[in-house]
Structures are given as structure tokens and as C-alpha cells.
Scaffold this active site. Structure first.
Site: not given
Lengths: 258, 380
Positions: B125-127, B266, B334, B337, B361
């Protein structure tokens, strides 16, 4: 330096166990694993062989149904070979029968300098088998080792006691039981696991060993009843009136903590 | 057919024991402090994790790809950063050298990579371009007089490129013969490893940009046939996608397990929150997703071990498992919480770590393109 290590394959403690309602024995139908307390003996044996510059570790075990899962773990750690005694007639064996079987199996292990075992198993806790093996083999027995060193034909053991430890020396061969924490067991490597598949496991029956008078039918002890452990009693509350620390020390002394 | 072999399960239990005892207790601190735990990575090497798929002749374990996926899944289930360190070290560090290197190149770099004593990195990968890997702008020119390649350009988001044990960074670069790959040893003059990124997640994983500034490497550092660099890397990516699917599976499974346990303990409105269908049904859906991700991942690994084509299966596994991981980490957060929004909670860490799985990837979009092309559609 050849070391024999007695190892037990037990039901996975992470899975709730069950007792047979008739015999009160633990059910051992599922897959068995290497007793954690035996991993210390295996590690100690491997380290002693390395320190001696050679030799091999042989496992001996007694288990139902030709079970080898736990043995494979110890072989993956680096043990060279295993002797497994598996026989339907051994169901219900008492600790003395187990010791007779293991002692006979040890005689099949070839030349050895030392026999190691855990002080007790994690499922049965009789804490008697290593000493009985020593008696049957006519060897010195050293118990509760927290450190083991070999020099020439002598084993030097630091024997754990309530107050500290005793220094014990014994000629070899000897039977030594090791405590948890004697060494830190290694994790088997991937290569070790792959290699373990091809290491020899010699599976024998009672008649292969030429033994009789062992097993459930010959057991000299039976479990007559099993009761739940009593619920924990409420603790004692001590009000600190300036001498609370003394009472704490007094309590710890009675419990032999200090 | 629907379960792994006893050997695989035996290996899984060893990796699980190791991950739970040696990695899990430290994962939060490594994440918080952005620590790359080199001693732990070296221990993973000693246990043979980096060498599983390589032949014994190179110090490897002669194992299969399925075993590697098991290791990545189990480590990923407690620490995604350590999972990607293993996945990238094997798939992007050692594997290109093994697959495309000459015996001379293999003997120079492979034994240390296989043993996990050193790490390799891979710069594709390149910028200026991520998914468009064919548009590589990094250039390699041949200096006839010096007999060296001169590399110029920049690579982005390179895992394991700046650790104290990194030995090589393999980079792709454009030549007169097309895109080629070059092995750049760490410390080469002109190889600039930039300071680590500030990332959303994967805080204990080592990631840098790499600049090649008149970076010179000898002729024998060209990896693979001239012009075959791009094709080679596409081949490597298929394996990498299955490995990332395994990493995502670890994340999804852990989130399901943590959230299920919490939903059972809980209490709200007079009982555990797991008795509410709004919570329970989300976890039921997650259980299905984890099951699907498991089957897709290990099916792809099985195809790989059988020497069958895996491009489609790898893309499907990667797409599904990574999106399942993102969903699982969102639902788990979620369920927890407010506690799930606090950084020392593992689900908060998994929530931050999961997003990259849909990107690295090959993004989810790229996976869908691969799958659609497999259907015969002229997708561009």
C-alpha cells in the site's frame, strides 16, 4: 539420566464432574486430560535430563479405554515415550492396586535413575500412590519436593514442610513426589505437538504385566457414602478495642499461617 | 466433516492456554500504553507459531494452514494486536520469501523469520493508493555502475516494519519490467521508518509508514521473477485474507462470549438483562454470525490445505467474518452499556480494534468485487 514420571489422566476439571450413584466413583467416560499437578513432574524430569546432558523421560499411566490424550500433552512437552496400562478390570481400583500396576509398569521402562510423581492427583487426592510405588519397588521415597538436584548417584531434595523445608539426600534410584510450583511447566510447542503423534505409547493389560489381585474386585477399600461438604460457617467478628492486631496474630498462629 | 481433527483441537487448547495465561492479563496495559510486547512475541516464536506452515527444512513445523488459522483465532480472541502481529509476520513477512525467494535468499532470511526471532514486513500500500495496488508509484531504477537497485517512494500502514526485531521490509516498486518486489533489510541507508501512527485500535501492533529515499539494495535482493511482483502479491493476499478472517472470528467469538456472560449477570428491572428479547435476540443473531464465520473461515483454510483454488472462498470468509466482528463488537459494547465505553473493558478494545478488519488485506468493497467477478459479472 533417565527419569520415569507417573502421570494421571483425569476428567477436565473445567467440566463439572459426576459420581456414579452406585459405586461413588468419578465417571471417566469422556476425554481425559493430563492432571495439571503432573505437568510439574514432567517439566522437572525434562530439566533434569537437560542438566545431565542426556537421557530420556518415560511416562507411566493407568487409564480406562486406552486413553492417551493426556499422555500426548506430556509427550508434546518432550517426554520420549509412554507406557499405558488400560484394562476394564482396573475400574474401581484402590490406591494400592494403582501403585501395584504402576510399579510393574515402571519395571518395563528400562534403566532409570529416578521416578517422579505428583504428591497427589487432582481428582482422587489419596496422596498415597508414590510412597506405595517406592515400597513395592524397594526404593527410597522422598516426598513433597520443592527443588531437586542430582549430583552423581545422589538426589538432593528440598522437602516442603509447614515451617519451611528440610534438606534431604537419597541414593538413586529413588521415588520423589513433587509439589506444584517445583518448576514452571512449559507450553508444548507446535513442533512438540506434531512430534508427539509419532512417539511410542506401549499399551498393556493387567495380564501383560503378569499381575493378579489388582483392580476393582480386589479393592481393599470402598466408598460407602458421599455427602456434600458442609456449608461454610459464619465467621467470627472481633471488635477492635486497641488489641485487635494481637487477636489477628493469635488467630493466624492457631491456623499455622505464621 | 464439520469438526477439526483431534490434532487441531489439541493444538487449539495449547494456544488457548498460552493466550489466556500469557497474553490476556496484559492486553489492556499494552493497548493503553501502546506497547509492542517483544518478549511475548519472542515466546510465540519459541512455541513455533511463526513457523507452523513452513517445512522443517527451514525450521518450520510442517503444519497446515488450518493450524495457523487456529493460532490466529485463539490469540485474536484475547488480543487482536498480537493476532495481527502473528498473521502479518507469517503471511507478509516470511511467506513471500518462502514462496518467491531463491534458496540463497531463503537461507539468508527465512530461518530467523520462521523461528520468530525476527519479523518481516511487507510494503504494498502507498499513501497515494490503497486498494489500487497496480498503480504503485514507488520506482526502482537499476544503477548499472554500482550493480544496485535504487528505490524511491513511500509505503503506508506497514505492520511489523519498525519493531526492534524487524529484519526486512519487502516492498513493491515499478521497474521497466513492471512491478517487482525487493527485499530491503532493516537499517539499509535510505530506508526511513516513520514514527508510529496514532491508530484507532491495534495499539500494541507495530505500524509505520516507510519512505524509500534513494534506498539502495544489491541485485540479489530482487524477489521473484522480474515483473512478477504484482501477480505474486495477489497470490499472497488470498492466504492473508483467510488469516484475517480467522483474526476476525476470534474477535467476534470473544465479543459474543463476553456479552453473553454479562447479559446473564447484569441485573436491571429486577433480573438479568439477558431476559429481554431486545438483548437476547441480538446475541442469538451474533451466535449465528459466529457460526457462519467459523464455517467460512475453516472451509477456506481446508481448501487451501487441499491445494484447491481459494480466491472466492477467501474473499467470502474475509468479507463475512470481518463484518461479523464489527457487528459483534458493536452489539457487545451496547450490551455492556456505559461500561462498554470505558477503555479498560475488553469490549471497548475489541470495538476499536474491529474496524480495521474490514479495511486491511483488501477492503470489504474489494472482497465484494472479487466475489462478483467470480459470478462472471463485469464489475469494475
Amino acid at each position: 539420566m533417565n527419569v520415569v514420571v507417573c502421570v494421571k489422566q483425569i476428567p477436565d476439571p473445567a467440566i463439572p464432574g459426576q459420581l456414579d450413584p452406585q459405586t461413588h466413583f468419578m465417571k471417566r467416560e469422556g476425554k481425559l486430560i493430563l492432571d495439571d499437578s503432573d505437568a510439574y513432574g514432567v517439566e522437572m524430569a525434562l530439566q533434569l535430563c537437560t542438566a545431565a546432558g542426556g537421557g530420556e523421560v518415560t511416562l507411566v499411566s493407568m487409564a480406562p479405554n486406552n486413553e492417551t490424550s493426556g499422555l500426548r500433552t506430556a509427550l508434546a512437552m518432550g517426554a520420549a515415550k509412554a507406557i499405558l496400562v488400560s484394562d476394564d478390570s482396573l475400574a474401581g481400583s484402590d490406591a494400592l492396586s494403582t501403585a501395584k500396576v504402576l510399579a510393574k509398569a515402571i519395571e518395563r521402562a528400562g534403566e532409570y535413575d529416578l521416578v517422579l510423581a505428583a504428591t497427589e492427583s487432582t481428582d482422587g487426592y489419596t496422596g498415597f500412590v508414590p510412597e506405595a510405588i517406592a515400597a513395592l519397588l524397594g526404593l527410597p521415597s522422598v516426598t513433597f519436593a520443592k527443588s531437586i538436584n542430582i549430583e552423581g548417584g545422589t538426589v538432593h531434595v528440598q522437602r516442603q514442610t509447614e515451617a519451611g523445608y528440610d534438606e534431604v539426600t537419597s541414593p538413586l534410584p529413588a521415588v520423589v513426589s513433587v509439589t506444584a510450583g517445583v518448576v514452571e511447566p512449559r507450553y508444548p510447542s507446535f513442533k512438540g505437538i506434531m512430534a508427539a503423534k509419532n512417539k511410542p505409547v506401549d499399551t498393556l493389560t493387567v495380564s501383560d504385566l503378569g499381575l493378579s489381585g489388582v483392580g476393582g474386585a480386589a479393592a481393599g477399600q470402598e466408598i460407602t457414602a458421599v455427602d456434600p461438604a458442609p456449608a461454610r460457617q459464619a465467621g467470627e467478628i472481633v471488635t477492635d478495642e486497641g488489641e485487635g492486631h494481637l487477636k489477628i496474630v493469635q488467630f493466624l498462629e492457631t491456623q499455622k499461617v505464621i | 466433516m464439520f469438526e477439526l481433527s483431534e490434532d487441531h483441537e489439541a493444538f487449539r487448547s495449547v494456544v488457548r492456554d498460552f493466550a489466556r495465561a500469557e497474553i490476556a492479563p496484559h492486553a489492556e496495559a499494552w493497548d493503553r500504553d501502546h506497547v509492542f510486547p517483544i518478549d511475548t512475541v519472542l515466546r510465540m516464536g519459541e512455541l513455533g507459531f511463526f513457523g507452523i506452515v513452513f517445512p522443517a527444512a527451514w525450521g518450520g513445523g510442517d503444519g497446515d494452514f488450518t493450524s495457523l488459522c487456529i493460532a490466529i483465532e485463539e490469540i485474536g480472541a484475547v488480543d487482536q494486536s498480537m493476532g495481527i502481529t502473528l498473521s502479518a509476520g507469517v503471511g507478509l513477512g516470511a511467506n513471500p520469501i518462502f514462496r518467491f525467494g531463491t534458496d540463497e535468499q531463503r537461507s539468508r532470511w527465512l530461518p530467523d523469520l520462521v523461528a520468530g526471532r525476527r519479523l518481516g514486513a511487507f510494503g504494498l500500500t502507498e499513501p497515494g493508493g490503497g486498494s489500487d495496488a497496480g498503480a504503485t508509484a514507488t520506482k526502482a531504477s537499476w544503477d548499472q555502475q554500482a550493480g544496485e537497485w535504487v528505490l524511491n517512494g513511500a509505503k503506508a500502514f506497514i505492520t511489523n516494519s519498525g519493531t526492534p526485531i524487524t529484519s526486512i521490509v519487502t516492498v513493491t516498486a515499478r521497474t521497466d519490467d513492471g512491478i517487482c518486489a525487493f527485499v530491503v533489510p532493516s537499517g539499509s541507508p535510505g530506508l526511513v521508518v516513520e514514527p508510529p501512527y496514532r491508530k484507532l485500535g491495534w495499539h500494541a501492533s507495530d505500524t509505520h509508514g516507510v519512505v524509500l529515499d534513494d534506498c539502495r539494495v544489491p541485485a540479489d535482493h530482487l524477489l521473484g521473477a522480474p515483473g512478477a511482483g504484482f501477480r505474486n502479491f495477489l497470490a499472497i493476499l488470498d492466504d492473508g485474507r483467510v488469516a484475517i478472517a480467522a483474526l476476525a472470528l476470534g474477535c467476534a467469538r470473544a465479543c459474543l462470549s463476553l456479552a453473553t456472560a454479562y447479559a446473564g449477570e447484569r441485573e436491571a428491572f429486577g433480573g438479568p438483562i439477558g431476559r429481554f428479547q431486545g438483548v437476547a435476540f441480538q446475541l442469538a443473531d451474533l451466535a449465528v454470525a459466529v457460526e457462519n464465520a467459523t464455517n467460512l473461515t475453516y472451509k477456506a483454510a481446508w481448501l487451501r490445505d487441499a491445494g484447491r483454488p481459494i480466491t472466492q472462498a477467501a474473499a467470502m470468509a474475509k468479507l463475512y467474518a470481518t463484518e461479523a466482528a464489527v457487528a459483534a463488537s458493536r452489539v457487545a459494547t451496547q450490551v455492556f452499556g456505559g461500561a462498554g465505553f470505558i477503555d479498560d473493558n475488553p469490549v471497548a478494545r475489541f470495538y476499536r480494534d474491529a474496524k480495521i478488519l474490514e479495511i486491511g488485506e483488501g477492503t470489504s468493497e474489494i472482497q465484494r468485487m472479487v466475489i462478483a467477478r467470480g459470478l462472471g459479472l463485469p464489475v469494475t
